[in-house]
Design a protein around this motif. Structure first.
Motif, mmCIF file in Angstrom:
data_model
loop_
_atom_site.group_PDB
_atom_site.id
_atom_site.type_symbol
_atom_site.label_atom_id
_atom_site.label_comp_id
_atom_site.label_asym_id
_atom_site.label_seq_id
_atom_site.Cartn_x
_atom_site.Cartn_y
_atom_site.Cartn_z
ATOM 1 N N THR A 20 6.487 5.729 -10.618
ATOM 2 C CA THR A 20 6.008 4.367 -10.465
ATOM 3 C C THR A 20 6.405 3.792 -9.111
ATOM 4 N N ALA A 21 7.523 4.225 -8.563
ATOM 5 C CA ALA A 21 8.004 3.688 -7.293
ATOM 6 C C ALA A 21 7.250 4.231 -6.093
ATOM 7 N N THR A 22 6.510 5.325 -6.264
ATOM 8 C CA THR A 22 5.872 5.988 -5.128
ATOM 9 C C THR A 22 4.939 5.079 -4.341
ATOM 10 N N PRO A 23 3.919 4.454 -4.958
ATOM 11 C CA PRO A 23 2.983 3.650 -4.166
ATOM 12 C C PRO A 23 3.653 2.485 -3.445
ATOM 13 N N LYS A 24 4.542 1.778 -4.125
ATOM 14 C CA LYS A 24 5.204 0.630 -3.518
ATOM 15 C C LYS A 24 6.024 1.045 -2.307
ATOM 16 N N THR A 25 6.742 2.159 -2.431
ATOM 17 C CA THR A 25 7.558 2.653 -1.325
ATOM 18 C C THR A 25 6.703 2.957 -0.112
ATOM 19 N N LEU A 26 5.602 3.661 -0.308
ATOM 20 C CA LEU A 26 4.745 4.040 0.807
ATOM 21 C C LEU A 26 4.050 2.832 1.426
ATOM 22 N N ARG A 27 3.624 1.904 0.615
ATOM 23 C CA ARG A 27 2.990 0.700 1.168
ATOM 24 C C ARG A 27 3.978 -0.080 2.030
ATOM 25 N N ASN A 28 5.213 -0.187 1.565
ATOM 26 C CA ASN A 28 6.229 -0.907 2.342
ATOM 27 C C ASN A 28 6.497 -0.223 3.678
ATOM 28 N N LEU A 29 6.531 1.112 3.675
ATOM 29 C CA LEU A 29 6.774 1.839 4.923
ATOM 30 C C LEU A 29 5.619 1.680 5.892
ATOM 31 N N ILE A 30 4.409 1.666 5.395
ATOM 32 C CA ILE A 30 3.251 1.467 6.272
ATOM 33 C C ILE A 30 3.323 0.106 6.944
ATOM 34 N N ARG A 31 3.683 -0.909 6.189
ATOM 35 C CA ARG A 31 3.796 -2.254 6.769
ATOM 36 C C ARG A 31 4.947 -2.322 7.773
ATOM 37 N N LYS A 32 6.032 -1.640 7.464
ATOM 38 C CA LYS A 32 7.225 -1.711 8.296
ATOM 39 C C LYS A 32 7.035 -1.005 9.629
ATOM 40 N N PHE A 33 6.434 0.178 9.616
ATOM 41 C CA PHE A 33 6.352 0.992 10.824
ATOM 42 C C PHE A 33 4.983 0.937 11.504
ATOM 43 N N LYS A 34 4.020 0.174 10.936
ATOM 44 C CA LYS A 34 2.672 0.112 11.526
ATOM 45 C C LYS A 34 2.180 1.531 11.798
ATOM 46 N N PHE A 35 2.122 2.318 10.767
ATOM 47 C CA PHE A 35 2.101 3.772 10.885
ATOM 48 C C PHE A 35 0.840 4.330 11.530
#
Length: 333
Positions: A20-35
């Motif tokens: 369950t934590a997978t999507p939230k974690t990845l979305r947060n990283l995308i926002r954080k690092f402007k990937f």
């Protein structure tokens, strides 16, 4: 194309909390690092016009069967719309319903290439049955069935009995250390050669047209080397695919007009906060790099590997109105 899926009712080593934590974690990283640069100069790929959609998380349900049914329904809907789904999360037992979704809609053979050593016996059984039916049917519409390939398999994770059974049922083994690593050709080029073999156009049974088989790519995080994913859920070896190898494979999958879906399983964002998480995001990014070159930067007129044209926005809305509410019920925002 979807970015992140989850399935919170699995029976194997990955926990519901981790999945369950997978999507939230990845979305947060995308926002954080402007990937990732949208216009990549190194690869000459401009992704500014791609329609990359995050459709939310697939609801797991109270029972594993309910979660798998939700996943199958959502994937079928996305594939019917002409999309090329990219799924992240869940355990290896989700590979079968994903492949089955593509098979249920496709008029061409659908092969599956799995990076790893874990065999999904239900896929093998289905392919054996399809092959038997194809041999006995005089009016078969398909020139042949797809192929199940374990690319980069390791003997430490696959017993001799399992390997013999896999090959006897038509599976294809590409050993990581004994075979792939001993060749002078880089591993990504060997993967490209495999794709070319699996997707060579073949004549239909009546000889009237050529059929290009489709491919589903499965990336098991347990197949990555320990320096990249030290705490993967499904790893029994410190040896595996290197960082740049899996990225180049993702790029080639995006570039190939035959790859209909990519699925990343056994990913545990709770195990490592950055290393494996960033790699999974890079896999998505490199797939999009190839995908941008596949469609030439524009989605209009694009036809999916399953032979389904990507509809215009107005046509998409009209065609999907009857199933939109059910589709939404299978997702969480």
């Amino acid at each position: 194309m979807s970015r992140a899926y989850t399935h919170s009712a699995v029976r194997r080593r990955i926990s519901s909390r981790t999945s369950t934590a997978t999507p939230k974690t990845l979305r947060n990283l995308i926002r954080k690092f402007k990937f990732g640069a949208v216009d990549n100069a190194e690869y000459g790929s401009d992704m500014s016009k791609l329609r990359v959609l995050d459709v939310g998380d697939v609801l797991g349900g109270k029972l594993a069967e309910e979660g798998r049914a939700n996943l199958t329904m959502v994937l079928s809907e996305l594939l019917q719309r002409g999309g090329v789904p990219f799924l992240i999360g869940g355990s290896n037992d989700l590979v079968y319903p994903s492949w089955k979704s593509a098979m249920g809609l496709s008029k061409v053979p659908v092969s599956i290439v799995s990076l790893g050593s874990k065999v999904e016996p239900r896929i093998l059984d289905d392919l054996v049955q399809l092959s038997s039916a194809d041999e006995t049917s005089a009016e078969s519409k398909s020139p042949e069935v797809g192929t199940y390939v374990l690319f980069g398999a390791q003997g430490s994770s696959l017993s001799s009995e399992e390997a013999r059974s896999f090959v006897s049922k038509g599976g294809r083994l590409c050993w990581l250390l004994k075979e792939l690593r001993r060749q002078a050709t880089p591993l990504d080029q060997q993967f490209q050669r495999l794709l070319d073999e699996l997707t060579t156009a073949k004549a239909a049974s009546d000889g009237a047209e050529l059929v290009v088989p489709a491919v589903v790519l499965h990336i098991d995080c347990g197949s990555l080397e320990s320096s990249v994913a030290a705490f993967s859920n499904n790893s029994s070896s410190t040896v595996g695919f290197k960082h740049d190898e899996v990225l180049q494979i993702a790029y080639l999958a995006g570039l190939s007009p035959a790859v209909a879906m990519v699925q990343v399983t056994e990913f545990s964002p709770a195990a490592e906060e950055t290393r494996q998480n960033m790699l999974v995001l890079e896999v998505l990014y490199y797939f999009c790099l190839g995908y941008g070159l596949r469609v030439g930067g524009a989605m209009d007129g694009f036809v999916s590997p399953l032979g389904i044209a990507w509809p215009k926005p107005d046509d998409l809305k009209a065609a999907s109105s009857t199933v939109e509410s059910d589709f939404a019920n299978r997702l969480s925002s």
